[in-house]
Design an enzyme around this catalytic site. Structure first.
Site, short mmCIF file in Angstrom:
data_model
loop_
_atom_site.label_atom_id
_atom_site.label_comp_id
_atom_site.label_asym_id
_atom_site.label_seq_id
_atom_site.Cartn_x
_atom_site.Cartn_y
_atom_site.Cartn_z
N ASN A 42 -55.29 -5.11 -6.69
CA ASN A 42 -53.84 -5.09 -6.61
C ASN A 42 -53.30 -6.07 -7.65
OD1 ASN A 42 -51.16 -5.15 -6.00
ND2 ASN A 42 -51.39 -5.93 -3.90
N TRP A 43 -52.80 -5.52 -8.74
CA TRP A 43 -52.35 -6.38 -9.84
C TRP A 43 -50.97 -6.99 -9.58
CZ3 TRP A 43 -53.68 -4.09 -15.37
CH2 TRP A 43 -55.01 -4.43 -15.65
N LYS A 44 -50.29 -6.50 -8.54
CA LYS A 44 -48.95 -7.01 -8.24
C LYS A 44 -48.09 -6.95 -9.51
CE LYS A 44 -50.95 -9.54 -4.46
NZ LYS A 44 -50.90 -10.67 -3.53
N HIS A 96 -47.34 -3.61 2.24
CA HIS A 96 -47.83 -4.94 1.84
C HIS A 96 -46.89 -6.01 2.38
CE1 HIS A 96 -49.28 -8.30 -0.47
NE2 HIS A 96 -50.36 -7.58 -0.76
N GLU A 156 -45.84 -8.59 1.12
CA GLU A 156 -44.84 -9.05 0.16
C GLU A 156 -43.62 -8.13 0.14
OE1 GLU A 156 -47.60 -9.39 -3.09
OE2 GLU A 156 -48.45 -11.18 -2.17
N GLU A 183 -54.87 -7.74 5.95
CA GLU A 183 -54.55 -8.89 5.10
C GLU A 183 -53.73 -9.90 5.89
OE1 GLU A 183 -54.60 -7.72 0.64
OE2 GLU A 183 -52.61 -7.31 1.38
N GLY A 209 -53.21 -15.35 -1.34
CA GLY A 209 -52.89 -16.29 -2.42
C GLY A 209 -53.01 -17.76 -2.05
N SER A 230 -57.21 -13.74 -0.60
CA SER A 230 -58.00 -14.77 -1.26
C SER A 230 -59.48 -14.42 -1.45
CB SER A 230 -57.89 -16.09 -0.50
OG SER A 230 -56.57 -16.59 -0.59
N GLY A 234 -56.34 -9.39 -4.94
CA GLY A 234 -55.13 -9.68 -5.71
C GLY A 234 -55.45 -10.48 -6.96
N GLY A 235 -55.13 -11.77 -6.90
CA GLY A 235 -55.25 -12.68 -8.04
C GLY A 235 -56.52 -12.50 -8.87
P1 13P Z 1 -54.92 -12.53 -3.26
O1 13P Z 1 -56.29 -11.93 -3.47
O2 13P Z 1 -54.31 -13.04 -4.51
O3 13P Z 1 -54.92 -13.49 -2.12
O4 13P Z 1 -53.97 -11.31 -2.82
C1 13P Z 1 -54.37 -10.48 -1.81
C2 13P Z 1 -53.44 -9.34 -1.73
O5 13P Z 1 -52.27 -9.50 -1.41
C3 13P Z 1 -53.95 -8.02 -2.09
O6 13P Z 1 -53.08 -7.01 -1.73
#
Ligand code: 13P
Length: 241
Positions: free
Chosen positions: A6-8, A94, A96, A163, A169, A202, A223-224
């Protein structure tokens, strides 16, 4: 196993070149063993799907509007448009997006429209820190699953990504026993083995050696760390070694 990136809000056309490493890794190492899915921002879906033609890697989107028809909705993108751009998956629910007002009944509509468009759905669920502290985790998870999937046939087209909001994050992952319990809880609610359950929050190339011990997990939503091809490949390698 599924490894979903997930590149956000990250990435441009130049970033796509960095994926050459992942493409060659997947060709020589993965074949049918695992599935990699990259979910870039809307702006890159089309170019990335062109680049990933004839590879073992699929493309997904990070959200969509619930309406499938034309509508005067400035700035919105629907599931048919995603499918046409080359997406095979879509991440929905998600945290977010929940934080900025997306609720279970809206997510339910988005899932229905995405399935109709022929997309596979990655439904994100998870408790906040406050809910965890009040021992409400299972209640929250059950509520999210039942409401988001209300009236939807559970099938291999649906993936659940657990999640915990407090793990996203932050560098913190759940205690392994708690995680195992929650994944099992989710699987028991679904009562359907064709629905895959992923973990996200994470995930990195260090903690993967612990996370992989939970055999009930069918994959990871990353994510990150997914922005860095080497780290992403490391996570996949370490899952198998
Ligand atoms: P991180 O891996 O950056 O914690 O993000 C997880 C995430 O929100 C994947 O959708």
């Amino acid at each position: 196993m599924y490894f979903i990136a997930n590149w956000k809000m990250y990435g441009g056309l130049k970033t796509l070149n960095s994926l050459n490493k992942v493409i060659s890794f997947s060709k020589s190492n993965l074949k049918n063993k695992s599935k990699i899915v990259y979910c870039p921002p809307f702006t890159l879906i089309s170019s990335l799907s062109q680049k990933l033609k004839n590879t073992y890697i699929d493309v997904g989107a990070q959200n969509c509007h619930e309406s499938q028809k034309y509508a005067s909705l400035t700035g919105q993108v629907n599931s048919n448009m995603l499918k046409e751009s080359g997406a095979k998956f879509v991440i929905l629910g998600h945290s977010e997006n929940r934080i900025i007002g997306e609720e279970n009944n809206l997510i339910n509509k988005k899932i229905k429209s995405s399935l109709k468009a022929g997309l596979k759905v990655i439904l994100c669920i998870g408790e906040t820190l406050k809910e965890k502290k009040k021992y409400k985790t299972t209640k929250v998870l059950k509520n999210q699953i039942n409401n988001c999937l209300n009236g939807i046939k559970k099938s291999s087209k649906i993936f659940i990504a657990y999640e915990p909001v407090w793990a996203i994050g932050t560098g913190h992952i759940p205690k392994l026993d708690d995680l195992k319990e929650n994944i099992l809880f989710i699987k028991n609610i679904l009562k359907n083995n064709s629905v895959k359950v992923l973990y996200g929050g994470s995930v990195n190339s260090k903690n993967i050696t612990d996370l992989k011990k939970i055999e009930l997990i069918d994959g990871f939503l990353i994510g990150g760390e997914s922005r860095y091809p080497k780290k992403f490949i490391d996570i996949i390698k370490k899952t198998y070694n």
